[in-house]
Motif scaffolding. Structure first.
Motif, PDB file in Angstrom:
ATOM      1  N   VAL A 125      41.751  39.967  32.676  1.00  9.58           N
ATOM      2  CA  VAL A 125      42.205  41.026  33.571  1.00  9.58           C
ATOM      3  C   VAL A 125      42.041  42.411  32.957  1.00  9.58           C
ATOM      4  O   VAL A 125      41.525  43.333  33.598  1.00  9.58           O
ATOM      5  CB  VAL A 125      43.669  40.791  34.008  1.00  9.58           C
ATOM      6  CG1 VAL A 125      44.135  41.916  34.930  1.00  9.58           C
ATOM      7  CG2 VAL A 125      43.802  39.449  34.716  1.00  9.58           C
ATOM      8  N   SER A 126      42.485  42.590  31.717  1.00 13.55           N
ATOM      9  CA  SER A 126      42.397  43.926  31.112  1.00 13.55           C
ATOM     10  C   SER A 126      40.949  44.374  30.983  1.00 13.55           C
ATOM     11  O   SER A 126      40.636  45.562  31.159  1.00 13.55           O
ATOM     12  CB  SER A 126      43.095  43.957  29.751  1.00 13.55           C
ATOM     13  OG  SER A 126      42.478  43.067  28.841  1.00 13.55           O
ATOM     14  N   GLU A 173      45.894  38.947  37.998  1.00 14.31           N
ATOM     15  CA  GLU A 173      46.748  38.269  37.026  1.00 14.31           C
ATOM     16  C   GLU A 173      47.174  36.888  37.523  1.00 14.31           C
ATOM     17  O   GLU A 173      47.572  36.027  36.730  1.00 14.31           O
ATOM     18  CB  GLU A 173      47.986  39.121  36.739  1.00 14.31           C
ATOM     19  CG  GLU A 173      47.673  40.432  36.019  1.00 14.31           C
ATOM     20  CD  GLU A 173      48.871  41.347  35.940  1.00 14.31           C
ATOM     21  OE1 GLU A 173      49.999  40.890  36.254  1.00 14.31           O
ATOM     22  OE2 GLU A 173      48.695  42.524  35.572  1.00 14.31           O
ATOM     23  N   ARG A 174      47.069  36.656  38.814  1.00 12.75           N
ATOM     24  CA  ARG A 174      47.546  35.405  39.398  1.00 12.75           C
ATOM     25  C   ARG A 174      46.426  34.407  39.676  1.00 12.75           C
ATOM     26  O   ARG A 174      46.673  33.345  40.243  1.00 12.75           O
ATOM     27  CB  ARG A 174      48.343  35.715  40.660  1.00 12.75           C
ATOM     28  CG  ARG A 174      49.615  36.452  40.259  1.00 12.75           C
ATOM     29  CD  ARG A 174      50.555  36.741  41.363  1.00 12.75           C
ATOM     30  NE  ARG A 174      51.890  36.908  40.790  1.00 12.75           N
ATOM     31  CZ  ARG A 174      52.964  37.280  41.457  1.00 12.75           C
ATOM     32  NH1 ARG A 174      52.878  37.534  42.757  1.00 12.75           N
ATOM     33  NH2 ARG A 174      54.123  37.378  40.867  1.00 12.75           N
TER      34      ARG A 174
END
Length: 411
Positions: free
Chosen positions: A42-43, A24-25
């Motif tokens: 991400v998902s 996420e980063r």
């Protein structure tokens, strides 16, 4: 007792890392420093990874997730102190003593699962300041004041996805590897905590071939190490593994009687070919896939054996695959290369067409995008189990990179 006796024998247990806060980063601004080629959905990456996990479980493989192992390890105060001592100190250029003290205060107050999340996903200034609240020490910190709210006090380590590199089991021992690139060195500390303090490993009695951070500046990474059986280990010498790292590994295995020989293979020093398993993997008892952009007859290699005048002696080989065949007691080794135009070959190599995880002899997991390579394998009698990797592959790693076998049968 954990052990890995081959590259292609039945896979029993494996360590994986499911993308989380670390992914996420990832941003366009920090992806290069974090060694990714692009940002990630991400998902979707998590979905792809869970399908990978499920495929392994459907084949009878026990899957251990790195986050869970790390969280269980740092339940012990000694383990948490071990990690924090190594990642928070005033010698780090961006930190200084005051910021190290404040960060330790916050991380030390976290529960095991939250601490594991931030050891993998990082901690930024805003999170640190919010967590400190009124507990923040007076006088301020130069290191903290210089940071913007979303700058990292502790950077994330999204390359933890590639569990093979930082930790790899070789016969009856484990190598906790010192990473070549600065963006991955914190990963080594996380794995040292797992192997030193997790109840599953702490009493395993396994040899420790490589001592992690204590090995630097010598470097060796698991993507360069292949356990091909019969006391033989294949090691790539390219962008991420040094001759010193190879010789230390060989010497320690020879001393323990766990290996008879190490065959070192010279690789071009290029990001696309960063590890041995990006260009070559074992797919059956007698078969290796090799990137078609490499000439099998031009690969230089050396066989390392216990020395009489020095700990390890190296002799250059005339033919790499003849040497592998002789070590394995085979009349010949099948070298499988995909016949395709140079553009397709380069594209599929970039998409990890040679980076395959064997779950049993002649059965491998591969990214579905590599259509030509997968078809070639099937034409040569290799069963290919396809997985999606549109997002997972953006860090330049395939199914083998994403897996750290801790128990595998002999072939």
């Amino acid at each position: 007792m954990f052990y890995v006796n081959s590259e292609v024998g039945a896979l029993r247990q494996v360590v994986l890392h499911e993308p989380g806060l670390d992914f996420e980063r990832l941003t366009p601004g920090n992806k290069d420093a974090l060694l990714f080629d692009d940002v990630v959905w991400v998902s979707r990456a998590q979905q792809e990874h869970r399908e990978f996990q499920q495929l392994l479980q459907d084949r009878g493989v026990t899957v251990h997730l790195l986050h869970n192992l790390l969280a269980e390890a740092v339940k012990a105060d000694e383990a948490a102190e071990f990690v924090l001592d190594r990642i928070l100190h005033d010698r780090q250029p961006h930190m200084g003593a005051a910021l190290a003290q404040e960060t330790r205060k916050v991380l030390g107050a976290m529960g095991p699962s939250e601490l594991a999340t931030h050891l993998l996903g990082g901690l930024n200034k805003r999170e640190l300041v919010e967590a400190l609240g009124e507990r923040r020490s007076g006088g301020g910190s130069l290191g903290l004041d210089l940071l913007a709210d979303h700058d990292f006090v502790l950077p994330p380590v999204p390359n933890s996805l590639f569990t093979r590199d930082t930790s790899c089991w070789v016969y009856d021992g484990v190598a906790v590897n010192p990473m070549m690139m600065a963006g991955r060195r914190h990963e080594t500390v996380n794995y040292e905590a797992v192997y030193n303090f997790h109840p599953m490993f702490a009493e395993s009695g396994a040899h420790r071939w490589i001592d992690g951070e204590a090995m630097a500046p010598a470097a060796i990474e698991g993507g360069d190490i292949a356990v091909i059986g019969d006391g033989t280990v294949l090691v790539g010498l390219g962008e991420r593994t040094t001759p010193a790292g190879v010789e230390i590994l060989a010497h320690r295995m020879f001393q323990a009687g766990s290996a008879l020989r190490v065959i070192a293979v010279q690789l071009p020093k290029a990001r696309a070919l960063m590890h041995l398993d990006t260009v070559m993997t074992m797919v059956d008892r007698d078969a290796f896939t090799l990137y078609s952009g490499l000439d099998r007859d031009a690969l230089r290699s050396w066989t390392l054996t216990p020395g009489t005048r020095r700990p390890v002696e190296a002799v250059e080989n005339k033919d790499l695959f003849a040497e592998i065949g002789a070590a394995l007691g085979l009349d010949a080794v099948r070298v499988l290369q995909t016949r395709q135009d140079p553009y397709s070959a380069e594209r599929e190599q970039w998409n990890d067409g040679c980076n395959l995880l064997a779950v049993s002899p002649g059965t491998v997991i591969a990214y579905e995008v590599n259509e030509n390579s997968n078809r070639m394998l099937e034409d040569n009698g290799v069963e290919v189990l396809r997985i999606k990797g549109d997002q997972l592959g953006r860090g330049r790693g395939g199914p083998r990179c994403m897996s750290c076998p801790i128990e595998r049968d002999a072939a």
